[in-house]
Design a protein around this motif. Structure first.
Motif, PDB file in Angstrom:
ATOM      1  N   MET A 170       0.876  -1.094   0.002  1.00 23.10           N
ATOM      2  CA  MET A 170      -0.022  -0.056   0.212  1.00 23.10           C
ATOM      3  C   MET A 170       0.721   1.232  -0.148  1.00 23.10           C
ATOM      4  O   MET A 170       1.863   1.485   0.851  1.00 23.10           O
ATOM      5  CB  MET A 170      -0.945   0.118   1.027  1.00 23.10           C
ATOM      6  CG  MET A 170      -1.973  -0.991   1.194  1.00 23.10           C
ATOM      7  SD  MET A 170      -2.851  -0.897   2.800  1.00 23.10           S
ATOM      8  CE  MET A 170      -1.709  -0.845   3.816  1.00 23.10           C
ATOM      9  N   GLU A 171       0.527   2.300  -0.713  1.00 22.79           N
ATOM     10  CA  GLU A 171       1.274   3.557  -0.888  1.00 22.79           C
ATOM     11  C   GLU A 171       0.436   4.598  -0.838  1.00 22.79           C
ATOM     12  O   GLU A 171      -0.965   4.471  -1.680  1.00 22.79           O
ATOM     13  CB  GLU A 171       2.155   3.546  -1.901  1.00 22.79           C
ATOM     14  CG  GLU A 171       3.373   2.460  -1.892  1.00 22.79           C
ATOM     15  CD  GLU A 171       4.396   2.353  -3.013  1.00 22.79           C
ATOM     16  OE1 GLU A 171       4.051   3.566  -4.102  1.00 22.79           O
ATOM     17  OE2 GLU A 171       5.355   1.917  -2.894  1.00 22.79           O
ATOM     18  N   VAL A 172       0.855   5.924  -0.599  1.00 25.95           N
ATOM     19  CA  VAL A 172      -0.135   6.898  -0.782  1.00 25.95           C
ATOM     20  C   VAL A 172       0.302   7.540  -2.255  1.00 25.95           C
ATOM     21  O   VAL A 172       1.202   7.450  -2.551  1.00 25.95           O
ATOM     22  CB  VAL A 172       0.133   8.189   0.587  1.00 25.95           C
ATOM     23  CG1 VAL A 172      -0.506   9.419  -0.047  1.00 25.95           C
ATOM     24  CG2 VAL A 172      -0.032   7.586   1.688  1.00 25.95           C
ATOM     25  N   LYS A 173      -0.749   7.872  -2.745  1.00 24.95           N
ATOM     26  CA  LYS A 173      -0.646   8.496  -4.077  1.00 24.95           C
ATOM     27  C   LYS A 173       0.318   9.733  -4.328  1.00 24.95           C
ATOM     28  O   LYS A 173       0.658  10.313  -3.289  1.00 24.95           O
ATOM     29  CB  LYS A 173      -1.995   9.252  -4.544  1.00 24.95           C
ATOM     30  CG  LYS A 173      -3.206   8.229  -4.724  1.00 24.95           C
ATOM     31  CD  LYS A 173      -4.538   8.906  -5.287  1.00 24.95           C
ATOM     32  CE  LYS A 173      -5.591   8.147  -5.619  1.00 24.95           C
ATOM     33  NZ  LYS A 173      -6.716   8.593  -6.279  1.00 24.95           N
ATOM     34  N   SER A 192       7.427   8.262   5.506  1.00 20.67           N
ATOM     35  CA  SER A 192       6.706   7.158   5.694  1.00 20.67           C
ATOM     36  C   SER A 192       5.519   7.304   6.479  1.00 20.67           C
ATOM     37  O   SER A 192       5.321   6.949   7.469  1.00 20.67           O
ATOM     38  CB  SER A 192       7.552   5.915   6.457  1.00 20.67           C
ATOM     39  OG  SER A 192       6.897   4.547   6.348  1.00 20.67           O
ATOM     40  N   PRO A 193       4.480   7.946   5.758  1.00 17.13           N
ATOM     41  CA  PRO A 193       3.531   8.250   6.541  1.00 17.13           C
ATOM     42  C   PRO A 193       2.459   7.295   6.929  1.00 17.13           C
ATOM     43  O   PRO A 193       1.706   7.332   8.034  1.00 17.13           O
ATOM     44  CB  PRO A 193       2.521   9.186   5.337  1.00 17.13           C
ATOM     45  CG  PRO A 193       3.055   8.638   4.025  1.00 17.13           C
ATOM     46  CD  PRO A 193       4.441   8.166   4.392  1.00 17.13           C
ATOM     47  N   ILE A 229      -4.493  16.453   4.840  1.00 22.35           N
ATOM     48  CA  ILE A 229      -4.948  15.557   3.602  1.00 22.35           C
ATOM     49  C   ILE A 229      -4.451  14.417   3.888  1.00 22.35           C
ATOM     50  O   ILE A 229      -4.597  13.136   3.398  1.00 22.35           O
ATOM     51  CB  ILE A 229      -4.752  16.430   2.404  1.00 22.35           C
ATOM     52  CG1 ILE A 229      -5.758  17.510   2.156  1.00 22.35           C
ATOM     53  CG2 ILE A 229      -4.907  15.516   1.230  1.00 22.35           C
ATOM     54  CD1 ILE A 229      -5.733  18.435   0.941  1.00 22.35           C
ATOM     55  N   LEU A 230      -2.782  14.399   3.932  1.00 21.28           N
ATOM     56  CA  LEU A 230      -1.968  13.345   3.955  1.00 21.28           C
ATOM     57  C   LEU A 230      -2.496  12.381   5.062  1.00 21.28           C
ATOM     58  O   LEU A 230      -2.465  11.140   4.898  1.00 21.28           O
ATOM     59  CB  LEU A 230      -0.533  13.691   4.209  1.00 21.28           C
ATOM     60  CG  LEU A 230       0.450  12.518   4.008  1.00 21.28           C
ATOM     61  CD1 LEU A 230       0.302  11.873   2.727  1.00 21.28           C
ATOM     62  CD2 LEU A 230       1.631  12.983   4.219  1.00 21.28           C
ATOM     63  N   MET A 231      -2.855  12.947   6.303  1.00 21.77           N
ATOM     64  CA  MET A 231      -3.141  12.158   7.292  1.00 21.77           C
ATOM     65  C   MET A 231      -4.647  11.271   6.854  1.00 21.77           C
ATOM     66  O   MET A 231      -4.830  10.150   7.387  1.00 21.77           O
ATOM     67  CB  MET A 231      -3.723  13.164   8.576  1.00 21.77           C
ATOM     68  CG  MET A 231      -4.254  12.243   9.704  1.00 21.77           C
ATOM     69  SD  MET A 231      -3.294  11.509  10.574  1.00 21.77           S
ATOM     70  CE  MET A 231      -2.038  12.558  11.316  1.00 21.77           C
ATOM     71  N   ARG A 255       1.807  13.335  -2.084  1.00 22.96           N
ATOM     72  CA  ARG A 255       3.013  13.086  -1.643  1.00 22.96           C
ATOM     73  C   ARG A 255       3.821  14.373  -1.978  1.00 22.96           C
ATOM     74  O   ARG A 255       4.577  15.017  -1.544  1.00 22.96           O
ATOM     75  CB  ARG A 255       3.907  11.995  -1.592  1.00 22.96           C
ATOM     76  CG  ARG A 255       3.184  10.817  -1.011  1.00 22.96           C
ATOM     77  CD  ARG A 255       4.074   9.415  -0.884  1.00 22.96           C
ATOM     78  NE  ARG A 255       5.177   9.586  -0.110  1.00 22.96           N
ATOM     79  CZ  ARG A 255       5.656   8.735   0.542  1.00 22.96           C
ATOM     80  NH1 ARG A 255       5.570   7.350  -0.131  1.00 22.96           N
ATOM     81  NH2 ARG A 255       6.696   8.718   1.358  1.00 22.96           N
ATOM     82  N   ILE A 256       3.659  14.667  -3.501  1.00 24.99           N
ATOM     83  CA  ILE A 256       4.100  15.809  -4.111  1.00 24.99           C
ATOM     84  C   ILE A 256       3.719  17.083  -3.567  1.00 24.99           C
ATOM     85  O   ILE A 256       4.816  17.891  -3.139  1.00 24.99           O
ATOM     86  CB  ILE A 256       4.228  15.545  -5.661  1.00 24.99           C
ATOM     87  CG1 ILE A 256       5.144  14.558  -6.157  1.00 24.99           C
ATOM     88  CG2 ILE A 256       4.508  16.925  -6.252  1.00 24.99           C
ATOM     89  CD1 ILE A 256       4.824  14.438  -7.822  1.00 24.99           C
ATOM     90  N   SER A 257       2.351  17.155  -3.508  1.00 21.07           N
ATOM     91  CA  SER A 257       1.807  18.316  -2.841  1.00 21.07           C
ATOM     92  C   SER A 257       2.445  18.562  -1.412  1.00 21.07           C
ATOM     93  O   SER A 257       2.463  19.840  -0.979  1.00 21.07           O
ATOM     94  CB  SER A 257       0.366  18.222  -2.757  1.00 21.07           C
ATOM     95  OG  SER A 257      -0.016  18.115  -4.065  1.00 21.07           O
ATOM     96  N   PHE A 258       2.117  17.798  -0.895  1.00 25.24           N
ATOM     97  CA  PHE A 258       2.926  17.639   0.802  1.00 25.24           C
ATOM     98  C   PHE A 258       4.188  18.183   0.844  1.00 25.24           C
ATOM     99  O   PHE A 258       4.570  19.104   1.550  1.00 25.24           O
ATOM    100  CB  PHE A 258       2.576  16.311   1.379  1.00 25.24           C
ATOM    101  CG  PHE A 258       3.077  16.202   2.702  1.00 25.24           C
ATOM    102  CD1 PHE A 258       2.504  16.755   3.859  1.00 25.24           C
ATOM    103  CD2 PHE A 258       4.268  15.708   3.200  1.00 25.24           C
ATOM    104  CE1 PHE A 258       2.717  16.555   5.169  1.00 25.24           C
ATOM    105  CE2 PHE A 258       4.861  15.798   4.268  1.00 25.24           C
ATOM    106  CZ  PHE A 258       4.187  16.097   5.434  1.00 25.24           C
TER     107      PHE A 258
END
Length: 242
Positions: A1-4, A73-74, A197-199, A8-11
């Motif tokens: 599983m990975e965050v889009k 590594s969120p 948003i990342l959260m 991640r780029i926006s963050f």
């Protein structure tokens, strides 16, 4: 599983801008402290303000480091991400309070700087204003002048006070400062929103992981009784010879 990747780029981009505000605060504080001697700016950017810039810059940089650790590594660093967001909330609160305080100072320039001219400022500061604006004293030559200034050697009917010069300078400088502070607030807001948003995304990913794991566990439990019954049935059935 990975965050889009886009999230991640926006963050990362907003985190970099937020980090930039901390570096900018330290840089501006360092510039001010090296150029404060006999500068008119020192009447506004005092030593307390410079110290605040250093503290704020260091705090923001440490906060950004927390965000970098969380962003690497969120999915496995939820607490780091939570700490990053809450630390930004504190930053925004302090920056907003400072911005409002600076704005309020622009509304009380007449009384504030008149008192400072008469009781607090050194002759060097006052002479800097007198020499640059060709004025003498605050309201006039009899109101706290520095007689060593050439502008105070003029006849009294030709000399005028430095009040308007001081007010114009202070108003302009304070406007630049509190405008910059509110720019920092908006950048902090963007970093906070990207962190939230990342959260949310990582919580959704975590929820999907546990849902999938529970589904697999239930399917295994459902399959186990059937296989046990089949084994018992096979053991209880005698072999028939042809």
């Amino acid at each position: 599983m990975e965050v889009k990747l886009s999230i991640r780029i926006s963050f990362g981009a907003l985190l970099a801008l937020y980090l930039g505000t901390g570096i900018a605060a330290l840089s501006v504080g360092g510039y001010f402290i090296h150029t404060e001697e006999n500068s008119r700016r020192s009447i506004i950017v005092t030593k307390n303000v410079i110290a605040l810039l250093f503290v704020a810059g260091a705090y923001i940089i440490l906060n950004a480091i927390v965000g970098i650790i969380a962003g690497l590594s969120p999915l496995s660093r939820k607490r780091w991400l939570q700490a990053y967001v809450w630390l930004i909330v504190i930053t925004m609160f302090v920056e907003t309070a400072v911005g409002i305080w600076l704005w309020l100072r622009t509304l009380d320039i007449d009384d504030l700087y008149g008192h400072n001219w008469r009781h607090l400022w050194s002759d060097n500061f006052k002479r800097t204003f007198q020499d640059s604006a060709q004025c003498c004293g605050y309201l006039g030559p009899l109101d706290g002048p520095v007689m060593a200034s050439p502008s105070c050697q003029l006849p009294s009917d030709r000399a005028y006070g430095c009040m308007k010069s001081v007010q114009k300078y202070a108003q302009s400088y304070l406007t630049y400062i509190y405008s910059g502070v509110f720019v920092f607030v908006f950048l902090s807001l963007g970093a906070m929103i990207s962190g939230m948003i990342l959260m949310i995304v990582r919580n959704d990913e975590e929820r999907w992981r546990w849902t999938r794991a529970n589904a697999i566990f239930r399917s295994m439990n459902q399959a186990t009784p059937d296989s046990t019954i089949t084994d018992k049935h096979r053991q209880g059935t005698p072999n028939q010879s042809p």
